[in-house]
Structures are given as C-alpha cells and as structure tokens.
Design an enzyme around this catalytic site. Structure first.
Site, PDB file in Angstrom:
ATOM      1  N   GLU A  34       0.845  -1.200   0.000  1.00 42.76           N
ATOM      2  CA  GLU A  34       0.000   0.000   0.000  1.00 42.76           C
ATOM      3  C   GLU A  34       0.873   1.241   0.000  1.00 42.76           C
ATOM      4  OE1 GLU A  34      -3.139  -0.022  -1.139  1.00 42.76           O
ATOM      5  OE2 GLU A  34      -3.727  -1.353   0.502  1.00 42.76           O
ATOM      6  N   SER A  68     -26.493   7.130 -15.741  1.00 42.99           N
ATOM      7  CA  SER A  68     -26.124   6.191 -14.677  1.00 42.99           C
ATOM      8  C   SER A  68     -27.408   5.652 -14.052  1.00 42.99           C
ATOM      9  CB  SER A  68     -25.273   6.901 -13.619  1.00 42.99           C
ATOM     10  OG  SER A  68     -25.300   6.144 -12.429  1.00 42.99           O
ATOM     11  N   GLY A 121     -15.975   5.195  -2.336  1.00 42.04           N
ATOM     12  CA  GLY A 121     -15.238   5.550  -1.113  1.00 42.04           C
ATOM     13  C   GLY A 121     -14.907   4.349  -0.259  1.00 42.04           C
ATOM     14  N   ALA A 122     -15.016   3.156  -0.821  1.00 41.49           N
ATOM     15  CA  ALA A 122     -14.762   1.947  -0.039  1.00 41.49           C
ATOM     16  C   ALA A 122     -13.324   1.471  -0.205  1.00 41.49           C
ATOM     17  CB  ALA A 122     -15.732   0.855  -0.462  1.00 41.49           C
ATOM     18  N   GLY A 123     -12.560   2.145  -1.047  1.00 40.79           N
ATOM     19  CA  GLY A 123     -11.174   1.723  -1.278  1.00 40.79           C
ATOM     20  C   GLY A 123     -11.085   0.535  -2.216  1.00 40.79           C
ATOM     21  N   SER A 127     -13.419   4.279  -8.969  1.00 41.25           N
ATOM     22  CA  SER A 127     -12.956   5.289  -9.946  1.00 41.25           C
ATOM     23  C   SER A 127     -12.210   4.647 -11.100  1.00 41.25           C
ATOM     24  CB  SER A 127     -12.037   6.331  -9.329  1.00 41.25           C
ATOM     25  OG  SER A 127     -11.986   6.277  -7.968  1.00 41.25           O
ATOM     26  N   ASP A 171      -4.399   0.881  -9.388  1.00 38.55           N
ATOM     27  CA  ASP A 171      -5.833   0.584  -9.520  1.00 38.55           C
ATOM     28  C   ASP A 171      -6.207   0.339 -10.978  1.00 38.55           C
ATOM     29  OD1 ASP A 171      -5.640   1.230  -6.883  1.00 38.55           O
ATOM     30  OD2 ASP A 171      -6.746   3.109  -7.022  1.00 38.55           O
TER      31      ASP A 171
HETATM   32  C1  GLA Z   1      -5.223   4.723  -4.011  1.00 42.34           C
HETATM   33  C2  GLA Z   1      -4.462   5.097  -5.286  1.00 42.34           C
HETATM   34  C3  GLA Z   1      -3.445   4.030  -5.661  1.00 42.34           C
HETATM   35  C4  GLA Z   1      -2.564   3.657  -4.477  1.00 42.34           C
HETATM   36  C5  GLA Z   1      -3.393   3.410  -3.228  1.00 42.34           C
HETATM   37  C6  GLA Z   1      -2.545   3.229  -1.997  1.00 42.34           C
HETATM   38  O1  GLA Z   1      -6.020   3.595  -4.236  1.00 42.34           O
HETATM   39  O2  GLA Z   1      -5.363   5.289  -6.350  1.00 42.34           O
HETATM   40  O3  GLA Z   1      -2.686   4.455  -6.761  1.00 42.34           O
HETATM   41  O4  GLA Z   1      -1.579   4.632  -4.268  1.00 42.34           O
HETATM   42  O5  GLA Z   1      -4.298   4.471  -2.963  1.00 42.34           O
HETATM   43  O6  GLA Z   1      -1.801   2.056  -2.099  1.00 42.34           O
END
Ligand code: GLA
Length: 386
Positions: A34, A68, A121-123, A127, A171
């Site tokens: 990360e 959407s 926003g959940a990681g 996007s 991502d």
């Molecule tokens: C977000 C960013 C990624 C990466 C992560 C952290 O998801 O889009 O490029 O930097 O945070 O690992």
C-alpha cells in the site's frame, strides 16, 4: 459547454437501447503493498467479481450522452467542448474523453448506460473501474486501436488531470490487466506483472467496509507523496542515480537519518519495509503458507497506522478486533486510507458468524453498520462487441 444538469430528462431514445458494445469493468482489492505504487515499488492487487457494467452505442449528434442507472443521473456534453464539471462523477468520464482526444483519436457521438455494483469511497477503486471501463468501451466502439496499457495510462492521467487526485498506477492496472484467480505482483518501476495463483485454500477474502470516508483522504494522499519525493530529492544530491524510493536501500536511508525530519523518515522506512513485505508475501503464497501471508498483512496495517499514518480509528478497530481470532489469518486497511474497507484473510466456514459479531461490536462503538462482502480475484476488463 458545461455538462448539463444531471437531472435533465433522459432522452426518449434511451428507452429502447440496443447496445453495440458491452463492458464489465471490475473494482480491485490489494492483498499487500500500500502506498508503494507511486514510489515505484511493489503492489499485489487483483480485480474482483464486483463490477461496473456499461452499454455503448453510437448516436448521430456529436454528443456524449450518459445515463447512470445506479444514481439515476443523466448528463450530456459536446465532444469538442470538454471542461471540468462541478459534478465529481462526471469528471472521470470527461477526463477520459479528454485524454483520448489528446492522443488524436477520433470520437463521434455516443450513448452510454452504466450500472455499478461498487460502493464509492470503499477503497475498492470504483474510480479506476469507471475510467478504464469507459475508455475500453469507447476504444472498442470506435476502433481506436488503443492497447490495454494505453487504457491503463490514459485512465490514470484522466484521474490526475481532471479529478485532481495524484494517484499511482495500481488501480487502473489491476482493473484492466488482472487474471482470474490470480494476484498480480506488479513492479511499478518496470510495470512488469507477475501473476501469482491466489491459492488461499480453506480461506476467503472478506472486505469489511467501515462505511466512513474521511475527507482528509485526498489532501493527505498528496502530502504523503510529496514527503517521499522530497526525501528522494535530498538523497539524489549525493546518489544521482536514485530516481525514487525504489533505488533507496535501508542503509542509504539510514545514512540520511539526521538530515531528514522524523516524520518523513518513518514514511520512507514504511515504504521500504512494505516493499519487502510484498516480496515475502509472494514467497509465502508460493509455499501456501497462509499464516505467514496473514502476519505480513497485519504488519502492513501497523505500518500504515503508525509510520505512514493513513489509517483511522474505525479501520484500526476492525483490525484490532480481528487480531485474536485464530480463524482470521490477516487483516489490514486497503487502498488510500482514512476510511473504506479492511481486507481479511479468513476461514470460509467462519465468515457468517464473524460478520454478525463484527457488525454488533462496530455498531456499538461507532453507531454505524459496517458492510461485509466476500470477493474473488477475477479477470480484468471484459469487452464484448454485440
Ligand atoms: C489509491 C491510489 C493508488 C494507491 C493506493 C494506496 O487507491 O489510487 O494508486 O496509491 O491508494 O496504495
């Protein structure tokens, strides 16, 4: 022209929508690695079986017309007049169109309908799924001859330039390039992927969403990036070959300890250690040593919590709560931080009871109900010409 009001009426013609191209564009998880991507280090993401679905067809109006279903929001804009919107979701799409046009690729009018299974926003990178799926669909609809790597890079640029998030490449790469049932060990310096079979035996990957998304995320993300880059610039004065933290060893970092402020020092130390953990995780997966994978995940979380300082009380609570459960091998925050999900490596037959338990304690502590989903490493973007 500014995009029109999203509440504008959907054109009648959308009622009978015969798609020419269909796209399934996945979100991603990250097992470990990360905040290492923009430091040219290692990451270990995978696309997941939760996606955004798109349908595309050409129109004769020289307009991008997009609906959407998920947000019941409609927008349209002229292809020659692409400017930033005040509606943030539109900027992902506008950014992609802009980046495609900057490559001198010819777009014509098109209609698009989208439906998302990905929480925002959940990681889990809704996007990147949006950008890459949209770019992939247009590539196919208009035969633009963009390679998958072009799609990855232009989608990242769209986010950097239009959305204003200075994100790395993980991502977008994971959303496009993943292979079913594999993690990608990605070297972000060379962009060489190594596909590692996701042999997790009796376990599953469980995401527990804190359902919080602290608005520090963007500014702190960019600050962390800068802290690392500033250290690199300092080290470069002596070691001119150093381009990023990737070329910095623990010994070199130590040599500069007195010249670097304590905060930046621990940020960089975290990055170097996290790269090591990705390497060790690859080995542990190959040896089918899931306990060791789990320990590395916990160590990653503690680094993100104490050294990189991108966690938050809700994420720490979930990780702390899992730590004495012997059926959970590892747990860590995932993605940029300050909210979103934890990723948990958990024995499959314990999941149901654990979700009930964690919902209860988390709700009692924060008065928020968390959301739990299991995910499976899946293939990258799927595009079908109808
Ligand atoms: C977000 C960013 C990624 C990466 C992560 C952290 O998801 O889009 O490029 O930097 O945070 O690992």
């Amino acid at each position: 022209m500014k995009p029109t009001d999203p509440n504008k009426n959907i054109p009648e013609e959308f009622k009978a929508f015969k798609a020419e191209v269909k796209v399934a564009s996945p979100g991603r998880i990250n097992l470990i690695g990360e905040h290492t991507d923009y430091n040219q280090g290692f990451v270990m993401p995978a696309a997941i079986d939760k996606k955004i679905y798109f349908q595309f067809r050409k129109n004769n109006y020289n307009l991008a017309r997009i609906y959407s279903e998920t947000f019941d929001a409609y927008t349209e804009f002229k292809l020659q007049e692409i400017t930033k919107s005040s509606n943030s979701w539109e900027n992902y799409l506008l950014g992609v169109i802009d980046e495609i046009q900057k490559l001198n690729k010819q777009l014509e009018g098109f209609d698009c309908i989208m439906r998302s299974e990905l929480p925002i926003g959940a990681g889990i990178s809704s996007s990147a799924a949006l950008e890459c799926g949209f770019a992939g669909g247009l590539n196919s609809l208009f035969n633009l001859e963009l390679t998958p790597m072009d799609i990855v890079k232009l989608s990242q640029r769209a986010e950097n330039n239009f959305v204003g998030s200075n994100c790395g490449i993980m991502d977008q790469f994971a959303s496009v390039m993943s292979k079913k049932d594999h993690f990608i060990k990605l070297d972000c310096e060379t962009l060489e992927p190594k596909f590692i079979p996701a042999k997790i035996e009796n376990c599953k990957l469980l995401l527990v969403n804190t359902n919080v998304s602290h608005n520090l995320a963007d500014s702190e993300y960019n600050t962390r990036r800068k802290e690392c880059e500033d250290v690199v610039a300092m080290i470069q004065q002596k070691y001119t070959e150093v381009q990023s933290l990737r070329q910095v060893s623990f010994e070199i970092l130590e040599e500069f300890r007195d010249q670097i402020d304590a905060t930046s020092f621990k940020r960089c130390q975290y990055v170097l250690e996290e790269n090591e953990r990705v390497r060790q995780t690859e080995k542990a997966l190959q040896d089918a040593n899931l306990k060791s994978v789990g320990q590395l995940m916990y160590a990653s979380h503690r680094g993100l919590q104490h050294q990189y300082e991108v966690s938050c009380p809700e994420l720490d609570f979930l990780v702390d709560f899992s730590e004495d459960k012997d059926f959970i091998y590892g747990s860590r925050m995932m993605g940029g931080g300050f909210g979103g999900c934890t990723i948990n490596l958990i024995e499959a037959d314990k999941i149901k009871a654990y979700i009930e338990e964690v919902e209860k304690v988390y709700k009692a502590k924060f008065n928020i109900t968390p959301t739990a989903i299991t995910v499976v490493p899946d293939a990258g973007t799927q595009i079908t010409k109808v």
